[in-house]
Structure formats: C-alpha cells, structure tokens
Design a protein around this motif. Structure first.
Motif, PDB file in Angstrom:
ATOM      1  N   HIS A  62       0.788  -1.228   0.000  1.00  0.00           N
ATOM      2  CA  HIS A  62       0.000   0.000   0.000  1.00  0.00           C
ATOM      3  C   HIS A  62       0.822   1.282   0.000  1.00  0.00           C
ATOM      4  O   HIS A  62       0.272   2.363  -0.168  1.00  0.00           O
ATOM      5  CB  HIS A  62      -0.947   0.005   1.204  1.00  0.00           C
ATOM      6  N   GLY A  63       2.129   1.176   0.203  1.00  0.00           N
ATOM      7  CA  GLY A  63       2.967   2.367   0.259  1.00  0.00           C
ATOM      8  C   GLY A  63       3.380   2.855  -1.115  1.00  0.00           C
ATOM      9  O   GLY A  63       3.252   2.158  -2.115  1.00  0.00           O
ATOM     10  N   ALA A 118       5.246   5.743   3.035  1.00  0.00           N
ATOM     11  CA  ALA A 118       4.603   6.910   2.438  1.00  0.00           C
ATOM     12  C   ALA A 118       3.250   6.472   1.894  1.00  0.00           C
ATOM     13  O   ALA A 118       3.172   5.618   1.023  1.00  0.00           O
ATOM     14  CB  ALA A 118       5.469   7.488   1.323  1.00  0.00           C
ATOM     15  N   GLY A 119       2.224   7.022   2.428  1.00  0.00           N
ATOM     16  CA  GLY A 119       0.862   6.683   2.042  1.00  0.00           C
ATOM     17  C   GLY A 119      -0.074   7.179   3.117  1.00  0.00           C
ATOM     18  O   GLY A 119       0.363   7.805   4.095  1.00  0.00           O
ATOM     19  N   PRO A 149      11.063   5.012   0.663  1.00  0.00           N
ATOM     20  CA  PRO A 149      11.514   3.916   1.526  1.00  0.00           C
ATOM     21  C   PRO A 149      10.485   3.533   2.587  1.00  0.00           C
ATOM     22  O   PRO A 149       9.635   4.335   2.978  1.00  0.00           O
ATOM     23  CB  PRO A 149      12.778   4.473   2.182  1.00  0.00           C
ATOM     24  N   ILE A 150      10.602   2.304   3.040  1.00  0.00           N
ATOM     25  CA  ILE A 150       9.819   1.800   4.166  1.00  0.00           C
ATOM     26  C   ILE A 150      10.749   1.814   5.367  1.00  0.00           C
ATOM     27  O   ILE A 150      11.874   1.317   5.290  1.00  0.00           O
ATOM     28  CB  ILE A 150       9.302   0.383   3.885  1.00  0.00           C
ATOM     29  N   GLU A 151      10.298   2.425   6.456  1.00  0.00           N
ATOM     30  CA  GLU A 151      11.106   2.519   7.667  1.00  0.00           C
ATOM     31  C   GLU A 151      10.617   1.497   8.681  1.00  0.00           C
ATOM     32  O   GLU A 151       9.435   1.451   8.997  1.00  0.00           O
ATOM     33  CB  GLU A 151      11.000   3.922   8.266  1.00  0.00           C
ATOM     34  N   ASP A 199       4.010  12.730   6.712  1.00  0.00           N
ATOM     35  CA  ASP A 199       4.653  12.193   5.518  1.00  0.00           C
ATOM     36  C   ASP A 199       4.404  10.698   5.318  1.00  0.00           C
ATOM     37  O   ASP A 199       5.196  10.008   4.699  1.00  0.00           O
ATOM     38  CB  ASP A 199       6.150  12.481   5.547  1.00  0.00           C
ATOM     39  N   GLY A 200       3.288  10.189   5.842  1.00  0.00           N
ATOM     40  CA  GLY A 200       2.973   8.786   5.622  1.00  0.00           C
ATOM     41  C   GLY A 200       2.026   8.210   6.643  1.00  0.00           C
ATOM     42  O   GLY A 200       1.245   8.921   7.267  1.00  0.00           O
TER      43      GLY A 200
END
Length: 134
Positions: free
Chosen positions: A36-37, A62-63, A42-44, A112-113
């Motif tokens: 879904h991002g 981010a989403g 990047p995924i943190e 921001d996400g």
C-alpha cells in the motif's frame, strides 16, 4: 528487490516471545507497507527496546489510510472487494498476535505517511520457552 528499506534499533531486543507469531507480525506489517505504500519511497522499520518491560515495532511508509477506515482497520475481512490482494486478515492477525503478547497495535496517518506501531511485553508467561531476539 527494488524497494528501499531502513532499519533502526534502539536498546536491547531480548525477551521471551512466540517467535513464529512475532515473525508473522513483522511480515504482515512490512508486507502491508509494500503493498500500500508509495513504491518510490523507503519503508522505515524501527524497533525500540529502550523500555525494559516492552518492545515497540514501528513500520512507516509513504501513504495514507482513509480516515473512515481507521476505526475498523484491524477487523477481519475489512478489505472486502476493494482489496488488491488477500482476504483482509493480515492486520487482524497482527492485532491478535500482539494482544497475545500483552500488547496493542495502532495506526496513525502522519505528515509524511502512515505509521503502524505494535507494542508488546518482553516476557509473557507461557508464551515461549526460550529467549529470542525480535
């Protein structure tokens, strides 16, 4: 392989866990961020073990989650016919496994996400026989 991840760990991460169940929590939350991002961001993944009694896992991407879905996001079959894939059980399973570890999971839209945060006890009697690292 084309997605960027960042991992940060603070404090110690040892405790008594059901390893398989927590692996499923990690897998489901990271898989959800992948699905879904925003693919170019990047995924943190953050693991915070600074609290002696609990661990906290955060997964940020981010989403956004539509505000009307937030109250029921961890209900089973919530994704229904609008889902890109799956049966809508992933976040429900996360919630149930975290609860079994005397914890809670929550989600919030941030500037921001979106951030999923799971907090759970380091030691739950009867959950695991051997110490493990998350």
């Amino acid at each position: 392989p084309d997605r960027e991840f960042s991992l940060s760990v603070a404090g110690g991460v040892k405790g008594h866990f059901d390893r398989d169940r927590l692996a499923q929590v990690f897998s489901n939350l990271i898989g959800n961020a992948l699905e879904h991002g925003e693919p170019t961001r990047p995924i943190e993944v953050m693991l915070d073990g600074t609290d002696q009694g609990q661990l906290a896992l955060k997964v940020k991407n981010a989403g956004t989650v539509p505000e009307d879905l937030l109250p029921n996001l961890f209900d089973p079959f919530r994704s229904g016919k609008n889902s890109k894939s799956g049966l809508g059980l992933g976040l429900y399973i996360v919630d149930q496994f975290v609860r079994a570890h005397r914890g809670r999971v929550e989600v919030a839209n941030v500037d921001d996400g979106v951030v999923f945060k799971a907090q759970f006890a380091r030691h739950v009697p009867g959950v695991a026989d051997l110490p493990s690292e998350a």
